[in-house]
Design an enzyme around this catalytic site. Structure first.
Site, PDB file in Angstrom:
ATOM      1  N   ALA A 159       0.858  -1.183   0.000  1.00 55.68           N
ATOM      2  CA  ALA A 159       0.000   0.000   0.000  1.00 55.68           C
ATOM      3  C   ALA A 159       0.893   1.231   0.000  1.00 55.68           C
ATOM      4  O   ALA A 159       1.645   1.455   0.939  1.00 55.68           O
ATOM      5  CB  ALA A 159      -0.908  -0.009   1.221  1.00 55.68           C
ATOM      6  N   MET A 160       0.832   2.041  -1.064  1.00 53.87           N
ATOM      7  CA  MET A 160       1.729   3.174  -1.243  1.00 53.87           C
ATOM      8  C   MET A 160       0.930   4.475  -1.197  1.00 53.87           C
ATOM      9  O   MET A 160       0.198   4.808  -2.131  1.00 53.87           O
ATOM     10  CB  MET A 160       2.497   3.039  -2.551  1.00 53.87           C
ATOM     11  CG  MET A 160       3.286   1.723  -2.644  1.00 53.87           C
ATOM     12  SD  MET A 160       4.308   1.583  -4.136  1.00 53.87           S
ATOM     13  CE  MET A 160       5.587   2.805  -3.778  1.00 53.87           C
ATOM     14  N   SER A 161       1.085   5.194  -0.101  1.00 52.44           N
ATOM     15  CA  SER A 161       0.317   6.423   0.111  1.00 52.44           C
ATOM     16  C   SER A 161       0.885   7.603  -0.657  1.00 52.44           C
ATOM     17  O   SER A 161       0.205   8.608  -0.854  1.00 52.44           O
ATOM     18  CB  SER A 161       0.293   6.761   1.600  1.00 52.44           C
ATOM     19  OG  SER A 161       1.600   7.083   2.050  1.00 52.44           O
ATOM     20  N   GLY A 162       2.141   7.499  -1.063  1.00 51.41           N
ATOM     21  CA  GLY A 162       2.815   8.631  -1.690  1.00 51.41           C
ATOM     22  C   GLY A 162       3.796   9.291  -0.746  1.00 51.41           C
ATOM     23  O   GLY A 162       4.445  10.276  -1.100  1.00 51.41           O
ATOM     24  N   GLY A 163       3.934   8.732   0.456  1.00 53.45           N
ATOM     25  CA  GLY A 163       4.872   9.259   1.432  1.00 53.45           C
ATOM     26  C   GLY A 163       6.164   8.460   1.475  1.00 53.45           C
ATOM     27  O   GLY A 163       6.302   7.426   0.814  1.00 53.45           O
TER      28      GLY A 163
ATOM     29  N   ASP B  69       7.497   6.771   4.040  1.00 52.22           N
ATOM     30  CA  ASP B  69       7.441   5.507   4.777  1.00 52.22           C
ATOM     31  C   ASP B  69       6.986   4.347   3.911  1.00 52.22           C
ATOM     32  O   ASP B  69       7.614   3.281   3.888  1.00 52.22           O
ATOM     33  CB  ASP B  69       6.514   5.645   5.989  1.00 52.22           C
ATOM     34  CG  ASP B  69       7.025   6.624   7.020  1.00 52.22           C
ATOM     35  OD1 ASP B  69       8.260   6.722   7.171  1.00 52.22           O
ATOM     36  OD2 ASP B  69       6.206   7.299   7.667  1.00 52.22           O
ATOM     37  N   SER B  70       5.891   4.536   3.188  1.00 58.03           N
ATOM     38  CA  SER B  70       5.367   3.442   2.375  1.00 58.03           C
ATOM     39  C   SER B  70       6.283   3.128   1.190  1.00 58.03           C
ATOM     40  O   SER B  70       6.363   1.978   0.746  1.00 58.03           O
ATOM     41  CB  SER B  70       3.947   3.763   1.877  1.00 58.03           C
ATOM     42  OG  SER B  70       3.926   4.940   1.096  1.00 58.03           O
TER      43      SER B  70
ATOM     44  N   CYS C  33     -10.177   4.199   9.284  1.00 59.67           N
ATOM     45  CA  CYS C  33      -9.586   3.967   7.971  1.00 59.67           C
ATOM     46  C   CYS C  33      -8.714   2.714   7.995  1.00 59.67           C
ATOM     47  O   CYS C  33      -8.766   1.890   7.080  1.00 59.67           O
ATOM     48  CB  CYS C  33      -8.767   5.187   7.544  1.00 59.67           C
ATOM     49  SG  CYS C  33      -8.140   5.097   5.849  1.00 59.67           S
TER      50      CYS C  33
ATOM     51  N   GLY D 170       3.569   1.153   5.479  1.00 65.95           N
ATOM     52  CA  GLY D 170       4.675   1.882   6.080  1.00 65.95           C
ATOM     53  C   GLY D 170       4.463   2.222   7.536  1.00 65.95           C
ATOM     54  O   GLY D 170       5.096   3.141   8.060  1.00 65.95           O
TER      55      GLY D 170
ATOM     56  N   CYS E 186      -7.693  13.762   6.779  1.00 59.08           N
ATOM     57  CA  CYS E 186      -7.425  13.909   5.350  1.00 59.08           C
ATOM     58  C   CYS E 186      -8.602  14.478   4.572  1.00 59.08           C
ATOM     59  O   CYS E 186      -8.412  15.169   3.570  1.00 59.08           O
ATOM     60  CB  CYS E 186      -6.983  12.567   4.758  1.00 59.08           C
ATOM     61  SG  CYS E 186      -8.243  11.277   4.769  1.00 59.08           S
TER      62      CYS E 186
END
Length: 385
Positions: free
Chosen positions: A6-10, A12-13, A101, A125, A199
């Site tokens: 799961a890639m949030s765009g931050g 950590d991920s 979430c 992440g 968010c």
């Protein structure tokens, strides 16, 4: 293993996905689109999951060399997180949308789809660790870096979800090391600021957002004895523990300030009183779950209903407090209706400013034992005070 990252765009991920690849797993990256508003950009936003975030995630996936997809979870997010947030506030409770979430989107809807597609695990992440006991049972534990530990928001994970979860960042001592690693890998997000606040309320004005969604109606401000002290312009504008903006108009007999103690949505009333009345001797909830084996199976108790020692944490960044907990099989609510089973937590020292709707996470050492959504509280100070 076949792993969905799961890639949030931050940052950590992105590092978590890269580590999963280096560990030898077959990794696919996915970004969750949680809003259908095409203009949701980071300009002025303080949350996550914007269009810019999806592009950052794709750039990281391209550098890692893994397939990348965007999955539209906007309808599920609106129903399970946004609408739930509105409903909880309308009921006078204080929800934690990040917990919802994680519970209903990242580790329910996403994991359900991932398993259906043949993935063995979902990697995120989050800063937390998974360990196995002597019999191979999975346990959720705090991360190595307590300052960044995110095990609290993962307390909603069930045993089944824990079996398909992966947290590659858990052993890392600090966030600085993650940023340094991201820079070495050439990720553009190496110095990207962390997301914060809610968010779906990017300007941070929760009161204004709720007033627009739910509306506001004038009601009464009462003391603990039921005496009317003043009027308010909408109960949803208040939070437990609030001091400013009460507009009561005259001081108390002892000259001490008043604080919001209770919000009554059915009667549109706000109850205020002394700071001491915010102290809680007991919290309880009928909506609870265990992250791994329950207390009986773990050996913390020898029979159902028995109390056990633990620590309770009621906010993501608060200190865990020593407590005892038990599960009452036949609990009764304020109206005399049976609501059990109920997880009851009694802290050694009173908890302050805790609201129904918040999540209480139980720890035994570094292990996350489980959690409950607080539905009932007992003040440590008699109502006559």
């Amino acid at each position: 293993m076949k792993v969905l990252a799961a890639m949030s765009g931050g940052v950590d991920s992105a590092v978590a996905a890269a580590r999963a690849v280096e560990a030898g797993h077959d990794v696919v990256g996915v970004h969750l689109a949680l809003s259908r508003q095409p203009g949701t950009l980071r300009t002025g936003a303080r949350g996550c999951c914007t269009i810019e975030d999806s592009m950052d995630a794709q750039r990281a996936a391209n550098m890692i060399g893994i397939p990348y997809y965007v999955w539209d979870f906007s309808e599920r997010f609106k129903l399970d997180v946004v609408d739930d947030f509105i409903a909880e506030y309308s009921a006078g409770r204080t929800p934690n949308p990040c917990m919802r979430c994680n519970e209903r989107i990242k580790f329910a809807a996403l994991l359900e789809k991932a398993v259906a597609l043949g993935f063995d695990a979902v990697a995120t992440g989050h800063y937390a660790t998974i360990r196995e006991d002597a019999n191979g049972n999975r346990e959720l534990h705090r991360a190595a870096a307590w300052a960044k530990d995110q095990s609290y928001v993962l307390g909603v994970l069930t045993t089944e979800q824990l079996a398909h979860s992966m947290f590659p960042l858990g052993p890392t001592p600090s966030k600085d090391e993650i940023r340094a690693e991201a820079a070495e890998r050439g990720f553009s997000v190496a110095n990207k600021p962390d997301s914060h606040d809610i968010c779906f309320i990017p300007d941070g004005n929760t009161r204004g957002w709720l007033a627009d969604k739910v509306g506001a109606e004038q009601g009464e401000i009462l003391n603990r004895s039921g005496e009317v002290l003043g009027k308010h312009e909408g109960a949803l504008a208040f939070t437990i523990g609030q001091r400013k903006g009460l507009n009561v108009g005259y001081p108390t007999d002892d000259g001490k300030p008043r604080f919001v103690l209770e919000i009554r949505p059915k009667t549109n009333e706000v109850v205020v009183g002394p700071r001491e009345a915010l102290a809680l001797a007991e919290i309880a909830g009928t909506t609870f779950s265990w992250a791994g084996l329950d207390p009986l199976a773990s050996g913390f108790i020898t029979e159902p209903g028995e109390s056990f020692d633990c620590h309770v944490q009621v906010r993501a960044h608060s200190d865990p407090m020593p407590a005892v907990a038990r599960v009452d099989a036949t609990a009764v609510d304020a109206e005399g209706l049976q609501v059990g089973p109920e997880l009851v937590v009694t802290p050694h020292e009173p908890l302050n400013g805790v609201s129904p709707g918040q999540t209480a996470v139980l720890y035994v050492g570094t292990r996350v034992l489980g959690q409950c959504t607080i539905a009932r509280t007992v003040s440590a100070v008699p109502a006559a005070v």
